[in-house]
Every structure is written in C-alpha cells, then in structure tokens.
Motif scaffolding. Structure first.
Motif, PDB file in Angstrom:
ATOM      1  N   LEU A  46       0.794  -1.228   0.000  1.00 51.98           N
ATOM      2  CA  LEU A  46       0.000   0.000   0.000  1.00 51.98           C
ATOM      3  C   LEU A  46       0.828   1.281   0.000  1.00 51.98           C
ATOM      4  N   LEU A  47       2.103   1.204   0.357  1.00 52.02           N
ATOM      5  CA  LEU A  47       2.886   2.432   0.525  1.00 52.02           C
ATOM      6  C   LEU A  47       3.056   3.199  -0.784  1.00 52.02           C
ATOM      7  N   THR A  48       3.171   2.496  -1.890  1.00 50.89           N
ATOM      8  CA  THR A  48       3.382   3.190  -3.162  1.00 50.89           C
ATOM      9  C   THR A  48       2.124   3.891  -3.669  1.00 50.89           C
ATOM     10  N   ARG A  49       0.988   3.713  -2.997  1.00 51.23           N
ATOM     11  CA  ARG A  49      -0.220   4.457  -3.361  1.00 51.23           C
ATOM     12  C   ARG A  49      -0.017   5.964  -3.191  1.00 51.23           C
ATOM     13  N   ALA A  50       0.973   6.359  -2.413  1.00 53.32           N
ATOM     14  CA  ALA A  50       1.221   7.785  -2.190  1.00 53.32           C
ATOM     15  C   ALA A  50       1.903   8.460  -3.370  1.00 53.32           C
ATOM     16  N   TYR A  51       2.265   7.676  -4.404  1.00 55.93           N
ATOM     17  CA  TYR A  51       3.060   8.224  -5.496  1.00 55.93           C
ATOM     18  C   TYR A  51       2.405   7.982  -6.854  1.00 55.93           C
ATOM     19  N   GLY A  64      -3.699   9.882  -3.454  1.00 59.50           N
ATOM     20  CA  GLY A  64      -3.243   8.647  -2.832  1.00 59.50           C
ATOM     21  C   GLY A  64      -2.632   8.880  -1.469  1.00 59.50           C
ATOM     22  N   LEU A  65      -1.873   9.964  -1.335  1.00 53.50           N
ATOM     23  CA  LEU A  65      -1.269  10.296  -0.047  1.00 53.50           C
ATOM     24  C   LEU A  65      -2.348  10.605   0.984  1.00 53.50           C
ATOM     25  N   ALA A  66      -3.332  11.398   0.603  1.00 54.08           N
ATOM     26  CA  ALA A  66      -4.427  11.728   1.524  1.00 54.08           C
ATOM     27  C   ALA A  66      -5.195  10.480   1.941  1.00 54.08           C
ATOM     28  N   ASP A  67      -5.425   9.591   0.985  1.00 55.69           N
ATOM     29  CA  ASP A  67      -6.160   8.356   1.265  1.00 55.69           C
ATOM     30  C   ASP A  67      -5.409   7.503   2.290  1.00 55.69           C
ATOM     31  N   LEU A  68      -4.102   7.374   2.101  1.00 55.38           N
ATOM     32  CA  LEU A  68      -3.280   6.599   3.036  1.00 55.38           C
ATOM     33  C   LEU A  68      -3.300   7.199   4.433  1.00 55.38           C
ATOM     34  N   LEU A 107      15.676   1.813   0.051  1.00 53.11           N
ATOM     35  CA  LEU A 107      14.365   2.177  -0.484  1.00 53.11           C
ATOM     36  C   LEU A 107      13.517   0.937  -0.744  1.00 53.11           C
ATOM     37  N   GLY A 108      14.122  -0.094  -1.295  1.00 50.62           N
ATOM     38  CA  GLY A 108      13.379  -1.314  -1.559  1.00 50.62           C
ATOM     39  C   GLY A 108      12.825  -1.945  -0.291  1.00 50.62           C
ATOM     40  N   ARG A 109      13.639  -1.989   0.749  1.00 45.50           N
ATOM     41  CA  ARG A 109      13.181  -2.579   2.011  1.00 45.50           C
ATOM     42  C   ARG A 109      12.128  -1.707   2.685  1.00 45.50           C
ATOM     43  N   ALA A 110      12.280  -0.387   2.572  1.00 45.98           N
ATOM     44  CA  ALA A 110      11.298   0.510   3.193  1.00 45.98           C
ATOM     45  C   ALA A 110       9.942   0.384   2.513  1.00 45.98           C
ATOM     46  N   LEU A 111       9.916   0.328   1.192  1.00 46.10           N
ATOM     47  CA  LEU A 111       8.656   0.266   0.460  1.00 46.10           C
ATOM     48  C   LEU A 111       7.920  -1.046   0.672  1.00 46.10           C
TER      49      LEU A 111
END
Length: 384
Positions: A46-51, A64-68, A107-111
């Motif tokens: 779900l984290l990449t929904r912000a982008y 997407g950021l607001a939704d998250l 970045l890969g591990r964070a996402l």
C-alpha cells in the motif's frame, strides 16, 4: 532478484474498494506503533499508493497520499500516523534521488515494510535553523566521516537507516549541505529514545554520530544539494500535514458530536445548547476552510513544489487543528481527561503548529511572498 535492485514501483492491480483496501491494518490494535503500521502497509503493497504511477521517483500523488493518511489516522494514534507521514512525504522521496546500491537497498526494504527510515534534519543545538546546523560530513577520496547529533527525530529507535543532513563546508550558504544515508548499526551511531510518552509510539528519539565512517556511495543526491532537496520535499510534507489535519479534525469532531448528542443535559442533551452548537459549527467552518485550501493547493505543492503554498498550508493546518482540538477538549469536559482521551490527543496535536517549522516561521515565508499572494487573490480561481 537481489535486494539492491528492488524497484521503487509496485505492480498495477485493479483498485480495491476503500474498506477492503486497508483490511491489512485491521489486524493491528489501535495502540500499534508506527513501525508496526509501516510494516503492515508495506507488506500489503500500500505504501506506493502515495506516489504517481506507484513510483516514488514519479512524484507524489496527492489523492493517494491523503487516502493513506486518512486510513492510518482512522485506526491509530497520532504518533503512528506521524511515523508514516514523514517517511512517505519526505524521507523516501529524498532517498529515491540516489541510485547508489545502499540507497536502492534501503528504499526497496522501506517500500515493502521491512525497514523504516528517519529524516534526521534537525540538529541538537540549532533546531529548525538548518543553515546553522553543526552535524558535519568530511568527504575524502576514501570515504565519509560524520560527526554530530540530531534531536526529536521520528522513527529513530526503530529505523534501519538514518537519512542525515550534514554540512560539508563551513558557513550558511545553501550549497554547503548534503544528505548521507547512515546504517543504524554503523560503528559510532548511538540512539536514545526521547523523553516523551506522547510520541513513544512514533519511535521518536535522538541520534548521536561519533566519527561514523562510511563509503562514498552513502551520499544521497549531489553534494551541495542537501537544502534544495529538503526544501523541495518539505513542501510535500506540509501538504501531507494539512491533509492529515483535515482527517484528524473530522475524526475528533465526529466523536465529539456523538458525545454531545448522547450526553444528557436538562430535558435534552448537551447538543441542544445553542452555545455548544455554535462552537461546534465554528469548528466545522474552520475545517472546511482548511479542506478547501488543501484541495486548491495540492497540485501546486505536489507537482510544482510551491514553497509559499506549502507554508500557507502549514500555517492553516496548525491554527485549525489547535482551534478544533481546544474547542473539543472544552466540550468533552471532565470526560476528556481519560487515558487516550481528547486532552491527550490535544497535547499530541500541538505538533501540527510546531513540527517541521513553527507556525510563526512559515508565516514569515508567506509574508516574504506577500505581493505574489495578493496578486493571486486578484485572479479568482488561480493560485499565486
């Protein structure tokens, strides 16, 4: 595929209904920590929904950021939402500017929710006056050496990496600062939890760097571009703060309305009192104003990194959240002092007018652009 080459994107899938989309969060208790919430969001993709296009490098998707942020705020406390907000809006976009193996790995591990990352900008001795910060990075042919300290950084106690803003040259010029990705387990890195029960769940803490030695590929972005990168992405963090402020105020006002309509008073309830209704209505007006400003400014901030629009959002969010939480705190009366009650939320929400630049500081930014703002007001439907 090795972790160092994990993409900053996620596969495109058919959108799920809002309720089902965040079902992964419902397994966590309301008291979940920021790190636990981040892990759940990452594991569910779900984290990449912000982008935009589900890619950090493509820029922020305001909707997407607001939704998250709204989904997280609806389920968890302010500290947990803070933990996610800082990473989504600022830390990961800055980290994504670097293509070095350490940055790609982090970045890969964070996402995917397997790690958290701090945004370690605020120095121990200089606060938000970033051009005066004393944390130093010495760059030579063989590598980097970092020395300094950072205070009141979200995710400090849980992070696998610290994204540290340091000076590589003396003086206040904006080209004298650079970002460095510091592994939390590197020799010379020490972490202390902040003395705060209010924000313990965000992993808030202090960071000390004592001659931390790293390879040059831990530099993030071009040397000397630390402050321009920060300015670009702190604007998005201020947009995120305003979006979150709307969600928080709506949630608090909904709970307060339920309390007022259910609390007996005389022959009716507290909601029947004109003074109560008017104070509540004034809060509704303030939140609608913030929502309208946020909606109108979203593209200017997210896509054009408009610093003036972002500063106006930050100032408006701080003032609105403070007003709404103070009013609701009064309307709840003695019941507001329960553990986890409105008075505790009110104390945590003071962050909106302090963290990331105090209200007075961002109002100064708006004042600096007064002529441009006034010109924009003369053209209805346009932004300065």
């Amino acid at each position: 595929m090795p972790e160092t080459s994990l993409p900053a994107t996620a596969p495109r899938t058919a959108p799920a209904p809002p309720a089902a989309r965040y079902a992964a969060l419902d397994a966590l208790p309301p008291t979940a920590t920021g790190a636990e919430v981040w892990a759940a969001l990452g594991h569910a993709g779900l984290l990449t929904r912000a982008y935009r296009d589900r890619s950090v490098t493509a820029g922020t998707d305001p909707d997407g950021l607001a939704d998250l942020l709204t989904a997280v705020d609806a389920r968890f406390g302010i500290p947990a939402t803070l933990s996610s907000s800082v990473q989504l809006a600022t830390a990961l976009p800055i980290l994504a500017t670097s293509q070095t193996p350490p940055a790609r790995h982090a970045l890969g591990r964070a996402l995917t929710g397997r790690a958290t990352v701090t945004l370690a900008a605020t120095d121990a001795s200089t606060g938000t006056d970033l051009t005066a910060l004393r944390t130093e990075v010495r760059i030579d042919d063989d590598g980097l050496t970092l020395t300094g300290s950072k205070r009141w950084i979200a995710n400090t106690t849980t992070a696998a990496w610290h994204l540290v803003l340091a000076r590589h040259r003396p003086g206040r010029h904006f080209t004298h600062f650079t970002w460095v990705l510091v592994p939390a387990d590197a020799p010379g890195v020490t972490v202390h939890p902040a003395d705060s029960t209010l924000f313990a769940a965000s992993g808030a803490g202090h960071l000390t760097l004592d001659d931390v030695r790293l390879d040059r590929d831990h530099l993030v972005g071009r040397t000397g571009f630390g402050l321009p990168l920060f300015a670009r992405h702190i604007a998005t963090e201020r947009l995120a703060g305003a979006q979150w402020g709307v969600a928080l105020c709506r949630r608090v006002l909904t709970d307060t309305h339920r309390h007022l309509t259910g609390r007996p008073h005389g022959a009716g309830t507290l909601w029947d009192l004109d003074a109560v209704r008017q104070r509540f209505a004034a809060c509704l007006v303030r939140v609608r104003e913030l929502q309208a400003l946020t909606t109108d400014s979203a593209d200017a901030v997210a896509h054009r990194h408009d610093a003036t629009a972002a500063a106006a959002l930050k100032a408006a969010a701080g003032a609105t959240v403070n007003h709404v939480l103070a009013t609701c705190g009064q309307l709840w009366g003695a019941d507001g002092f329960t553990t986890g009650g409105i008075q505790e939320i009110r104390a945590q929400a003071a962050l909106f007018d302090i963290g990331g630049g105090a209200g007075e500081v961002v109002l100064g930014t708006v004042a600096d652009a007064a002529e441009t703002v006034l010109d924009g007001l003369a053209r209805p439907g346009t932004l300065p």
